[in-house]
Scaffold this active site. Sequence first.
Site, PDB file in Angstrom:
ATOM      1  N   PRO A  12       5.621 -27.655  26.593  1.00 41.48           N
ATOM      2  CA  PRO A  12       6.385 -28.759  25.949  1.00 41.48           C
ATOM      3  C   PRO A  12       7.617 -29.250  26.805  1.00 41.48           C
ATOM      4  CG  PRO A  12       6.635 -26.462  25.186  1.00 41.48           C
ATOM      5  CD  PRO A  12       5.538 -26.662  25.976  1.00 41.48           C
ATOM      6  N   ASN A  13       7.902 -30.325  26.617  1.00 41.98           N
ATOM      7  CA  ASN A  13       9.063 -31.056  27.474  1.00 41.98           C
ATOM      8  C   ASN A  13       8.755 -31.561  29.014  1.00 41.98           C
ATOM      9  OD1 ASN A  13      11.052 -31.157  25.151  1.00 41.98           O
ATOM     10  ND2 ASN A  13      10.980 -29.017  25.605  1.00 41.98           N
ATOM     11  N   ARG A  20      14.740 -34.935  32.624  1.00 42.76           N
ATOM     12  CA  ARG A  20      15.040 -33.782  32.077  1.00 42.76           C
ATOM     13  C   ARG A  20      15.752 -32.826  32.897  1.00 42.76           C
ATOM     14  NH1 ARG A  20      11.539 -28.728  30.561  1.00 42.76           N
ATOM     15  NH2 ARG A  20      13.057 -27.505  29.341  1.00 42.76           N
ATOM     16  N   TYR A  25      15.094 -28.949  37.441  1.00 42.96           N
ATOM     17  CA  TYR A  25      13.555 -29.166  37.124  1.00 42.96           C
ATOM     18  C   TYR A  25      13.157 -30.161  38.276  1.00 42.96           C
ATOM     19  CZ  TYR A  25      13.448 -26.626  32.783  1.00 42.96           C
ATOM     20  OH  TYR A  25      13.928 -25.560  31.753  1.00 42.96           O
ATOM     21  N   ASN A  76       1.433 -24.201  33.164  1.00 47.43           N
ATOM     22  CA  ASN A  76       3.032 -24.188  32.910  1.00 47.43           C
ATOM     23  C   ASN A  76       3.053 -24.294  31.475  1.00 47.43           C
ATOM     24  OD1 ASN A  76       5.744 -24.322  32.832  1.00 47.43           O
ATOM     25  ND2 ASN A  76       5.624 -25.976  34.537  1.00 47.43           N
ATOM     26  N   ALA A  79       8.429 -23.369  27.946  1.00 43.94           N
ATOM     27  CA  ALA A  79       9.268 -22.523  26.870  1.00 43.94           C
ATOM     28  C   ALA A  79       8.357 -21.678  26.030  1.00 43.94           C
ATOM     29  CB  ALA A  79      10.028 -23.377  25.976  1.00 43.94           C
ATOM     30  N   GLU A 100      -0.418 -19.069  36.428  1.00 47.73           N
ATOM     31  CA  GLU A 100       0.879 -19.240  35.977  1.00 47.73           C
ATOM     32  C   GLU A 100       1.893 -19.818  36.711  1.00 47.73           C
ATOM     33  OE1 GLU A 100       4.652 -17.173  33.410  1.00 47.73           O
ATOM     34  OE2 GLU A 100       2.895 -15.986  33.720  1.00 47.73           O
ATOM     35  N   HIS A 102       5.882 -22.071  37.485  1.00 48.52           N
ATOM     36  CA  HIS A 102       6.938 -22.788  36.701  1.00 48.52           C
ATOM     37  C   HIS A 102       7.775 -23.532  37.990  1.00 48.52           C
ATOM     38  CE1 HIS A 102       6.733 -20.350  33.171  1.00 48.52           C
ATOM     39  NE2 HIS A 102       6.346 -19.527  33.900  1.00 48.52           N
ATOM     40  N   ARG A 109      17.254 -17.432  35.973  1.00 50.24           N
ATOM     41  CA  ARG A 109      17.798 -18.032  34.721  1.00 50.24           C
ATOM     42  C   ARG A 109      18.183 -17.147  33.672  1.00 50.24           C
ATOM     43  NH1 ARG A 109      14.615 -23.102  33.510  1.00 50.24           N
ATOM     44  NH2 ARG A 109      16.438 -23.430  32.228  1.00 50.24           N
TER      45      ARG A 109
END
Length: 149
Positions: A12-13, A20, A25, A76, A79, A100, A102, A109
């Site tokens: 998502p996103n 964004r 990012y 990825n 969230a 995985e 990111h 974070r």
Amino acid sequence: MSRLSILVLHGPNLNLLGQREPGIYGSVTLEKINQQLLSLAEKLQCDIACYQSNHEGNLVDTIQEALDCHDGIVINAAAYTHTSVAIRDALAAVAIPAVEVHLSNIYRREDFRHHSFIAPIVVGQISGFGAQSYSLGLQALVNHLQTQT
């Protein structure tokens, strides 16, 4: 030996990359990341299919559909990394080697981002290198798959 086929899943996103929160990012768009991955895949002599969804069920369906189509998954989950038992269970169910990735270093974070439901069941995790995290993940996964055969 046939070419490896890798599914690249964006959660998502990530469709908003480039606009964004660029301080977190980066400014590279998802389209550009996919183009870079396609170019790298040619150099690695593998095929990739890229898919993005903001919907958990769509990601689960795509993971399940990968069972007879792909040799590995670069994911990825964004969230959903920190919240989705369903995505974790889908990855475990298909048992396709996965990496995985990111864009940001999730461990630098907010505390809630430090836990990944996915990490315990994947080959490895790469985070914090911006768009390059995807390339590193693809390279690592292809190397892993080639050394397992």
